[in-house]
Scaffold this motif. Structure first.
Motif, PDB file in Angstrom:
ATOM      1  N   LEU A  44      32.061  55.483  40.899  1.00  0.00           N
ATOM      2  CA  LEU A  44      32.863  54.569  42.219  1.00  0.00           C
ATOM      3  C   LEU A  44      32.157  53.611  42.817  1.00  0.00           C
ATOM      4  CD1 LEU A  44      34.154  58.075  43.808  1.00  0.00           C
ATOM      5  CD2 LEU A  44      35.508  56.251  42.423  1.00  0.00           C
ATOM      6  N   VAL A  45      30.796  53.349  42.811  1.00  0.00           N
ATOM      7  CA  VAL A  45      30.026  52.497  43.360  1.00  0.00           C
ATOM      8  C   VAL A  45      30.057  51.147  42.337  1.00  0.00           C
ATOM      9  CG1 VAL A  45      27.584  51.505  43.789  1.00  0.00           C
ATOM     10  CG2 VAL A  45      28.397  53.855  44.727  1.00  0.00           C
ATOM     11  N   GLU A  46      30.247  51.283  41.215  1.00  0.00           N
ATOM     12  CA  GLU A  46      30.440  50.174  40.255  1.00  0.00           C
ATOM     13  C   GLU A  46      31.667  49.355  40.316  1.00  0.00           C
ATOM     14  OE1 GLU A  46      30.264  49.340  35.459  1.00  0.00           O
ATOM     15  OE2 GLU A  46      29.723  51.285  36.291  1.00  0.00           O
ATOM     16  N   VAL A  47      32.748  50.461  40.525  1.00  0.00           N
ATOM     17  CA  VAL A  47      34.260  50.137  40.641  1.00  0.00           C
ATOM     18  C   VAL A  47      34.503  49.224  41.969  1.00  0.00           C
ATOM     19  CG1 VAL A  47      36.745  50.658  40.791  1.00  0.00           C
ATOM     20  CG2 VAL A  47      35.138  51.781  39.039  1.00  0.00           C
ATOM     21  N   GLY A  48      33.708  49.803  43.033  1.00  0.00           N
ATOM     22  CA  GLY A  48      33.780  49.042  44.364  1.00  0.00           C
ATOM     23  C   GLY A  48      33.122  47.862  44.251  1.00  0.00           C
ATOM     24  N   LEU A  49      32.077  47.853  43.580  1.00  0.00           N
ATOM     25  CA  LEU A  49      31.554  46.437  43.668  1.00  0.00           C
ATOM     26  C   LEU A  49      32.022  45.577  42.815  1.00  0.00           C
ATOM     27  CD1 LEU A  49      27.741  47.445  43.021  1.00  0.00           C
ATOM     28  CD2 LEU A  49      28.579  46.471  45.037  1.00  0.00           C
ATOM     29  N   ARG A  50      32.931  45.963  41.808  1.00  0.00           N
ATOM     30  CA  ARG A  50      33.703  44.976  41.064  1.00  0.00           C
ATOM     31  C   ARG A  50      34.715  44.434  41.977  1.00  0.00           C
ATOM     32  NH1 ARG A  50      33.801  47.287  34.663  1.00  0.00           N
ATOM     33  NH2 ARG A  50      31.518  47.174  34.454  1.00  0.00           N
ATOM     34  N   LEU A  51      35.338  45.419  42.567  1.00  0.00           N
ATOM     35  CA  LEU A  51      36.514  44.977  43.285  1.00  0.00           C
ATOM     36  C   LEU A  51      36.074  44.088  44.602  1.00  0.00           C
ATOM     37  CD1 LEU A  51      38.569  48.333  43.541  1.00  0.00           C
ATOM     38  CD2 LEU A  51      39.127  46.362  42.320  1.00  0.00           C
ATOM     39  N   ALA A  52      34.984  44.384  45.067  1.00  0.00           N
ATOM     40  CA  ALA A  52      34.460  43.414  46.396  1.00  0.00           C
ATOM     41  C   ALA A  52      33.886  42.308  45.923  1.00  0.00           C
ATOM     42  CB  ALA A  52      33.349  44.250  46.809  1.00  0.00           C
ATOM     43  N   THR A  53      33.411  41.734  44.839  1.00  0.00           N
ATOM     44  CA  THR A  53      33.096  40.521  44.494  1.00  0.00           C
ATOM     45  C   THR A  53      34.440  39.832  43.917  1.00  0.00           C
ATOM     46  OG1 THR A  53      32.556  41.201  42.464  1.00  0.00           O
ATOM     47  CG2 THR A  53      30.690  41.328  43.815  1.00  0.00           C
ATOM     48  N   ALA A  54      34.294  38.528  44.593  1.00  0.00           N
ATOM     49  CA  ALA A  54      35.445  37.740  44.192  1.00  0.00           C
ATOM     50  C   ALA A  54      35.090  37.064  42.931  1.00  0.00           C
ATOM     51  CB  ALA A  54      35.678  36.616  45.196  1.00  0.00           C
ATOM     52  N   PRO A  55      36.211  37.060  41.982  1.00  0.00           N
ATOM     53  CA  PRO A  55      35.910  36.288  40.619  1.00  0.00           C
ATOM     54  C   PRO A  55      35.389  34.955  40.937  1.00  0.00           C
ATOM     55  CG  PRO A  55      38.319  37.005  41.101  1.00  0.00           C
ATOM     56  CD  PRO A  55      37.640  37.263  42.049  1.00  0.00           C
ATOM     57  N   GLN A  56      34.536  34.577  40.198  1.00  0.00           N
ATOM     58  CA  GLN A  56      34.048  33.085  40.049  1.00  0.00           C
ATOM     59  C   GLN A  56      35.143  32.190  39.138  1.00  0.00           C
ATOM     60  OE1 GLN A  56      30.496  31.873  40.787  1.00  0.00           O
ATOM     61  NE2 GLN A  56      30.202  33.681  41.830  1.00  0.00           N
ATOM     62  N   PRO A  57      35.507  31.016  39.699  1.00  0.00           N
ATOM     63  CA  PRO A  57      36.419  30.178  39.243  1.00  0.00           C
ATOM     64  C   PRO A  57      35.808  29.915  37.892  1.00  0.00           C
ATOM     65  CG  PRO A  57      35.832  29.129  41.087  1.00  0.00           C
ATOM     66  CD  PRO A  57      35.394  30.512  41.042  1.00  0.00           C
TER      67      PRO A  57
END
Length: 62
Positions: A44-57
């Motif tokens: 859940l921490v890993e998924v949360g971190l992926r959702l929280a970080t904005a994708p780099q263009p």
């Protein structure tokens, strides 16, 4: 020793062994549940971190 005293000692030792076995099984079950809880928590921490970080263009190549 009388047969009754052997039987009493046998029953006492058997009860001790049963109690020790029961305690070990409960500890093992708790350990497995704790392991699963930890694995789920880190997922859940890993998924949360992926959702929280904005994708780099993506950078365009010149």
């Amino acid at each position: 020793m009388h047969p009754e005293s052997h039987l009493i000692l046998h029953h006492a030792r058997a009860a001790e062994l049963h109690a020790a076995t029961r305690a070990r099984r409960q500890a093992a079950d708790a350990g497995r549940a704790g392991e699963l809880r930890a694995r789920l928590g880190w997922t859940l921490v890993e998924v949360g971190l992926r959702l929280a970080t904005a994708p780099q263009p993506a950078l365009a190549h010149a």
